[in-house]
Design an enzyme around this catalytic site. Sequence first.
Site, PDB file in Angstrom:
ATOM      1  N   ASP A 183       0.845  -1.190   0.000  1.00  0.00           N
ATOM      2  CA  ASP A 183       0.000   0.000   0.000  1.00  0.00           C
ATOM      3  C   ASP A 183       0.883   1.244   0.000  1.00  0.00           C
ATOM      4  O   ASP A 183       0.648   2.190   0.740  1.00  0.00           O
ATOM      5  CB  ASP A 183      -0.937  -0.012   1.224  1.00  0.00           C
ATOM      6  N   LYS A 186       2.044   3.365  -6.038  1.00  0.00           N
ATOM      7  CA  LYS A 186       1.537   2.340  -6.964  1.00  0.00           C
ATOM      8  C   LYS A 186       2.557   2.030  -8.061  1.00  0.00           C
ATOM      9  O   LYS A 186       2.617   0.902  -8.544  1.00  0.00           O
ATOM     10  CB  LYS A 186       0.205   2.777  -7.585  1.00  0.00           C
ATOM     11  N   ASP A 211      -3.303  -3.079  -2.413  1.00  0.00           N
ATOM     12  CA  ASP A 211      -4.459  -2.187  -2.347  1.00  0.00           C
ATOM     13  C   ASP A 211      -4.432  -1.164  -3.490  1.00  0.00           C
ATOM     14  O   ASP A 211      -3.390  -0.918  -4.101  1.00  0.00           O
ATOM     15  CB  ASP A 211      -4.463  -1.454  -0.997  1.00  0.00           C
ATOM     16  N   ASN A 212      -5.598  -0.587  -3.761  1.00  0.00           N
ATOM     17  CA  ASN A 212      -5.755   0.518  -4.730  1.00  0.00           C
ATOM     18  C   ASN A 212      -5.277   0.181  -6.134  1.00  0.00           C
ATOM     19  O   ASN A 212      -4.734   1.034  -6.839  1.00  0.00           O
ATOM     20  CB  ASN A 212      -5.006   1.769  -4.241  1.00  0.00           C
ATOM     21  N   GLU A 241     -11.586   3.872   0.007  1.00  0.00           N
ATOM     22  CA  GLU A 241     -11.765   4.058   1.442  1.00  0.00           C
ATOM     23  C   GLU A 241     -12.335   5.435   1.765  1.00  0.00           C
ATOM     24  O   GLU A 241     -11.961   6.428   1.166  1.00  0.00           O
ATOM     25  CB  GLU A 241     -10.431   3.885   2.180  1.00  0.00           C
TER      26      GLU A 241
END
Length: 259
Positions: A183, A186, A211-212, A241
């Site tokens: 996380d 990216k 994540d993401n 989120e």
Amino acid sequence: MVSGAIALAFLPLLLTLIIRYRYYFMLLYRAVLVRIWKDCVTGLSREERAYQYVLTHAIPGDPDSILDTFDSWCSKVEFISNIGPKKGKVLDRLLMEHSPLTVLELGAHCGYSTIRIARSLPLGARLYSIEMDQRNAAIAEKMIRLAGFDDDTVELIVNPSDEVIPRLRSDYNLERLDFVFMDHWKKCYLPDLQLLEGSGLLGKGSIVLADNVLFPGAPKFLRYLRKSGLYEWKIHRATLEYSRGIRDGMAELVYQGIN
């Protein structure tokens, strides 16, 4: 008159765009504009403000209370990008199912996901959390210790991930990672995954949760998963989120090794 007529002609289009992308405008307001304003007014960073709120509202030594308070701050006061409570339940479930003994977190930020992972670990497990930003790492350290986790459970490493991963064997005596949570930036997902592969720390059955991957997105990472043949993987679809209407997701990878 002509310019007024042109403005009126574009008004329906403008209203349509505002309605369609209202969640993104709200995210821009909460994540950027409010942050800039409060940075100027308080003289504190957003992360420091979050810690002050948790410190004054949560119960020390109670991870659940600290996470709930952090969630309340992110939902009602300011936006901080962490895994949050909804996607966090996927992380919780995977940790409970696999009971990993050695866990690596890439991107501690304020310590939210670090605490979420640490509270779900079995007895004797150890979490290594990497955070490159020294100011954020200082907040994460205080948040983790406030939750009651010591160095025997959580070791916070303050350095860029691409410098730490190649040294995990030599400097931290790691032989295998059972679980990895990504996380951080990216753009680092793919190179760091490949560093982990090259280090030999991923064994058959090692879990990687990223994540993401849909927003803001990690397209090169996802393309690599499709082509590499090294993983069984799937996307857990969700929303961003502390936000509604912005689609996001987490990639769950199970390392199969090289055939």
